[in-house]
Design a protein around this motif. Structure first.
Motif, PDB file in Angstrom:
ATOM      1  N   GLY A 158       0.784  -1.227   0.000  1.00  0.00           N
ATOM      2  CA  GLY A 158       0.000   0.000   0.000  1.00  0.00           C
ATOM      3  C   GLY A 158       0.814   1.274   0.000  1.00  0.00           C
TER       4      GLY A 158
ATOM      5  N   ARG B   9      -6.821  -0.530   6.553  1.00  0.00           N
ATOM      6  CA  ARG B   9      -7.068  -1.755   5.784  1.00  0.00           C
ATOM      7  C   ARG B   9      -6.739  -1.552   4.312  1.00  0.00           C
ATOM      8  N   ALA B  10      -7.102  -0.380   3.781  1.00  0.00           N
ATOM      9  CA  ALA B  10      -6.837  -0.094   2.375  1.00  0.00           C
ATOM     10  C   ALA B  10      -5.342  -0.074   2.080  1.00  0.00           C
TER      11      ALA B  10
ATOM     12  N   PRO C 262     -10.737   1.534   8.233  1.00  0.00           N
ATOM     13  CA  PRO C 262     -10.771   1.342   6.775  1.00  0.00           C
ATOM     14  C   PRO C 262      -9.574   1.977   6.062  1.00  0.00           C
TER      15      PRO C 262
END
Length: 366
Positions: A30, A92-93, A89
């Motif tokens: 990420g 998590r992304a 979130p």
């Protein structure tokens, strides 16, 4: 027997996507250094090959755990729930997991700072609403990972917070604009003992009064519990109403305390806002249900911005580790505040306001 099926590797994903294995690693972790077009190709190749990243292998290869730790004294609060709901979130992304360290008492707190488990288990630490001693702050500085302070500012350290002083000043100025001059302030003390926001809001209250040329009166500043201790609020309101010149407005630095003030005043036969205006701080759901005017903050925005800052600091070692992000507050007008009328006076029935509103004489709603 058929030969055992070989599991796809990062090299296989790189070949299919037409990139290097290091680009695959950065993408699947990420990191922001990968272009959107390359990210799409790598993620599609990984899906087609049913490639799953081993967290342990990735940690050995990159020195990163893929985990962000949160240190907080409590979890059962409106602010923490809302902030974590938007923080998770974001992480998590980015392929990051949350690890919670909750220290509700001094024993668990001392154990955390003695062992510093986040040193081995996380890439960054978020410190939520925590009054740290100088020694504890120094221990966190030794973690050698980014440490982000949330809902408070720490000099020289990454912080995400609202300007509590400006919020306290804004609320007090609003009451002054309505014509109030005897304005009380209700401080709160939660079970964790966190006082940063309360002290900052009190500072803003005092600044607004001083700027308006109104002498500070310590008898108008009272303390109440922030977690439903109505007896404490009853006593504080009784202390205010028993003064020779009672306040015509009460600014509670937390909505839950403000709603208890509303309940106490109405149980004492005092009309809100006709006789006393009440203002809160937070814009908790209970403020909307109670038609409470308040200074609003957004824990959802705070959690989201904290998550974005974590991603930036973890992925870019050159990022400013001491940056401060200050989010705005805003005034929400509802039915608990009104302009002061010169004809408004508190009832002088001879009844003791503390006795009239005490839980022994009324259902406290619990």
């Amino acid at each position: 027997m058929p030969p055992a099926q070989r599991h796809p590797t990062m090299v296989d994903v790189a070949v299919r996507a037409g990139v290097s294995p290091s680009t695959v690693s950065r993408t699947l972790r990420g990191l922001s250094t990968v272009s959107p077009e390359v990210r799409v190709r790598v993620e599609q190749a990984a899906r087609e090959l049913n490639f799953a990243v081993s967290r342990q292998a990735a940690s050995l290869a990159t020195g990163k755990t893929g985990v962000v730790a949160v240190l907080t004294p409590v979890l059962n609060s409106w602010f923490m729930g809302s902030a974590l709901d938007s923080l998770a979130p974001i992480l998590r992304a980015a392929g990051m997991d949350l690890l919670m360290y909750v220290t509700p008492n001094m024993t668990e707190r001392a154990d955390f700072f003695e062992r510093l488990p986040a040193r081995r288990n996380a890439d960054a630490l978020l410190v939520f609403s925590f009054d740290l001693t100088e020694e504890e702050g120094a221990r966190l500085d030794d973690l050698e990972i980014p440490v982000i302070y949330v809902s408070q500012h720490a000099e020289g350290r990454a912080s995400v917070y609202i300007d509590d002083v400006a919020g306290g000043r804004r609320g007090t100025q609003y009451l002054l604009n309505l014509g109030h001059r005897r304005i009380a302030f209700v401080k709160t003390i939660g079970p964790s003992g966190f006082s940063f926001s309360s002290n900052e809001r009190l500072t803003g209250y005092r600044q607004a009064l001083t700027e308006a040329g109104i002498p500070l009166d310590d008898s108008l500043v009272v303390t109440a519990s922030s977690f439903g201790d109505k007896r404490r609020v009853v006593e504080s309101v009784g202390q205010l109403l028993s003064q020779r010149q009672p306040p015509t407005a009460i600014f509670a630095e937390q909505d839950q305390a403000a709603v208890s003030v509303l309940w106490t005043l109405r149980r004492s036969g005092i009309d809100v806002p006709e006789q006393v205006s009440v203002l809160g701080f937070d814009d908790h759901e209970i403020a909307r249900w109670s038609d409470l005017s308040t200074i609003a903050q957004s824990p959802t925005d705070i959690g989201r911005v904290a998550g974005e800052l974590v991603r930036s600091l973890v992925s870019d070692s050159d990022a400013d580790q001491g940056q401060h992000i200050v989010l705005p507050t805003r005034l929400i007008l509802r039915g608990s505040t009104a302009p002061l009328s010169r004809e408004e006076t508190l009832p002088h029935s001879g009844a003791d306001p503390l006795e009239a509103a005490s839980p022994a004489h009324a259902d406290d709603g619990s």
